[in-house]
Design a protein around this motif. Structure first.
Motif, mmCIF file in Angstrom:
data_model
loop_
_atom_site.group_PDB
_atom_site.id
_atom_site.type_symbol
_atom_site.label_atom_id
_atom_site.label_comp_id
_atom_site.label_asym_id
_atom_site.label_seq_id
_atom_site.Cartn_x
_atom_site.Cartn_y
_atom_site.Cartn_z
ATOM 1 N N GLU A 165 -54.789 -81.780 42.681
ATOM 2 C CA GLU A 165 -54.886 -83.004 42.135
ATOM 3 C C GLU A 165 -56.274 -83.470 41.476
ATOM 4 O O GLU A 165 -56.585 -83.711 40.597
ATOM 5 C CB GLU A 165 -54.309 -83.824 42.993
ATOM 6 N N ALA A 166 -57.042 -83.146 42.631
ATOM 7 C CA ALA A 166 -58.630 -83.328 42.267
ATOM 8 C C ALA A 166 -59.061 -82.542 41.141
ATOM 9 O O ALA A 166 -59.826 -82.944 40.220
ATOM 10 C CB ALA A 166 -59.643 -83.299 43.311
ATOM 11 N N GLY A 167 -58.874 -81.211 40.974
ATOM 12 C CA GLY A 167 -59.065 -80.321 40.008
ATOM 13 C C GLY A 167 -58.784 -80.696 38.695
ATOM 14 O O GLY A 167 -59.144 -80.756 37.577
ATOM 15 N N ASN A 168 -57.276 -81.284 38.684
ATOM 16 C CA ASN A 168 -56.679 -81.638 37.471
ATOM 17 C C ASN A 168 -57.117 -82.849 36.805
ATOM 18 O O ASN A 168 -57.502 -83.005 35.764
ATOM 19 C CB ASN A 168 -55.263 -81.847 37.832
ATOM 20 N N LEU A 174 -66.621 -79.241 33.832
ATOM 21 C CA LEU A 174 -67.534 -78.170 33.431
ATOM 22 C C LEU A 174 -68.772 -78.787 33.593
ATOM 23 O O LEU A 174 -69.755 -78.022 33.988
ATOM 24 C CB LEU A 174 -67.452 -78.115 31.901
ATOM 25 N N LYS A 175 -69.023 -79.991 33.570
ATOM 26 C CA LYS A 175 -70.159 -80.679 33.832
ATOM 27 C C LYS A 175 -70.825 -80.613 35.463
ATOM 28 O O LYS A 175 -71.941 -80.127 35.716
ATOM 29 C CB LYS A 175 -70.373 -82.056 33.543
ATOM 30 N N ILE A 176 -69.679 -80.678 36.327
ATOM 31 C CA ILE A 176 -69.831 -80.455 37.683
ATOM 32 C C ILE A 176 -70.452 -79.016 37.833
ATOM 33 O O ILE A 176 -71.294 -78.981 38.652
ATOM 34 C CB ILE A 176 -68.666 -80.807 38.567
ATOM 35 N N MET A 177 -69.779 -78.016 37.329
ATOM 36 C CA MET A 177 -70.029 -76.885 37.481
ATOM 37 C C MET A 177 -71.301 -76.391 37.126
ATOM 38 O O MET A 177 -72.148 -75.555 37.714
ATOM 39 C CB MET A 177 -68.881 -75.759 36.998
ATOM 40 N N PHE A 179 -69.569 -81.373 45.586
ATOM 41 C CA PHE A 179 -68.448 -80.431 45.859
ATOM 42 C C PHE A 179 -67.607 -81.543 46.541
ATOM 43 O O PHE A 179 -66.376 -81.575 46.261
ATOM 44 C CB PHE A 179 -68.671 -79.249 46.308
ATOM 45 N N PHE A 180 -68.182 -82.085 47.764
ATOM 46 C CA PHE A 180 -66.997 -82.952 48.457
ATOM 47 C C PHE A 180 -66.868 -84.301 47.539
ATOM 48 O O PHE A 180 -65.680 -84.730 47.455
ATOM 49 C CB PHE A 180 -67.947 -83.425 49.672
ATOM 50 N N MET A 181 -67.787 -84.915 47.107
ATOM 51 C CA MET A 181 -67.683 -86.210 46.316
ATOM 52 C C MET A 181 -66.741 -86.231 45.163
ATOM 53 O O MET A 181 -65.854 -86.780 44.848
ATOM 54 C CB MET A 181 -68.822 -87.116 46.182
ATOM 55 N N ASP A 182 -67.056 -85.233 44.238
ATOM 56 C CA ASP A 182 -66.673 -85.101 42.846
ATOM 57 C C ASP A 182 -65.202 -84.153 42.803
ATOM 58 O O ASP A 182 -64.802 -84.654 41.968
ATOM 59 C CB ASP A 182 -67.645 -84.505 42.084
ATOM 60 N N LEU A 183 -65.412 -83.443 43.909
ATOM 61 C CA LEU A 183 -64.048 -82.468 43.778
ATOM 62 C C LEU A 183 -63.260 -82.579 44.907
ATOM 63 O O LEU A 183 -62.198 -81.964 45.027
ATOM 64 C CB LEU A 183 -64.431 -81.162 43.368
#
Length: 97
Positions: free
Chosen positions: A10-13, A22-25, A67-71
Motif C-alpha cells: 500500500e505504501a509503495g503504491n 523515484l525521488k525517494i530512491m 525509508f521509515f517515514m516516506d515508505l
C-alpha cells in the motif's frame, strides 16, 4: 553494510502513484553512495538492497528515516565484507593481530 528495505504494497503504491518513489530512491542513492544496489521482491513486497560503507553509527538517522517515514518500510542493517575485507580479516586472525 547492507541495508535492506521492504516496502509494504500500500505504501509503495501510494508513492508510485503520487510520483515520489523515484525521488525517494534517488535521494537514498545520493545519501548512501552505494557500491551496489538491487531491487527485487521479497514475500510479495518491493524490496531494495544497498551495499554501502558506513563510517559511523551516527549516519543511521539520516540514512534510514526516509525509508521509515516516506515508505513505511521494514529496514534492516547488516555488516558485510567484500573480498578484500575478508582477506585482511583472515590475515589478521592468522597472524594473531
Amino acid at each position: 553494510m547492507v541495508l535492506k528495505a521492504r516496502i509494504p504494497t500500500e505504501a509503495g503504491n501510494a508513492v508510485l502513484r503520487n510520483g515520489t518513489l523515484l525521488k525517494i530512491m534517488e535521494a537514498a542513492y545520493a545519501a548512501l553512495q552505494p557500491e551496489a544496489s538491487y531491487f527485487t521482491l521479497e514475500d510479495g513486497e518491493r524490496t531494495c538492497f544497498f551495499y554501502f560503507d558506513m563510517q559511523q553509527s551516527s549516519q543511521m538517522p539520516p540514512v534510514l528515516e526516509s525509508f521509515f517515514m516516506d515508505l513505511n518500510a521494514k529496514v534492516a542493517l547488516q555488516p558485510v565484507m567484500n573480498a578484500d575485507d575478508l582477506r585482511t580479516g583472515l590475515g589478521d586472525m592468522m597472524s594473531g593481530t
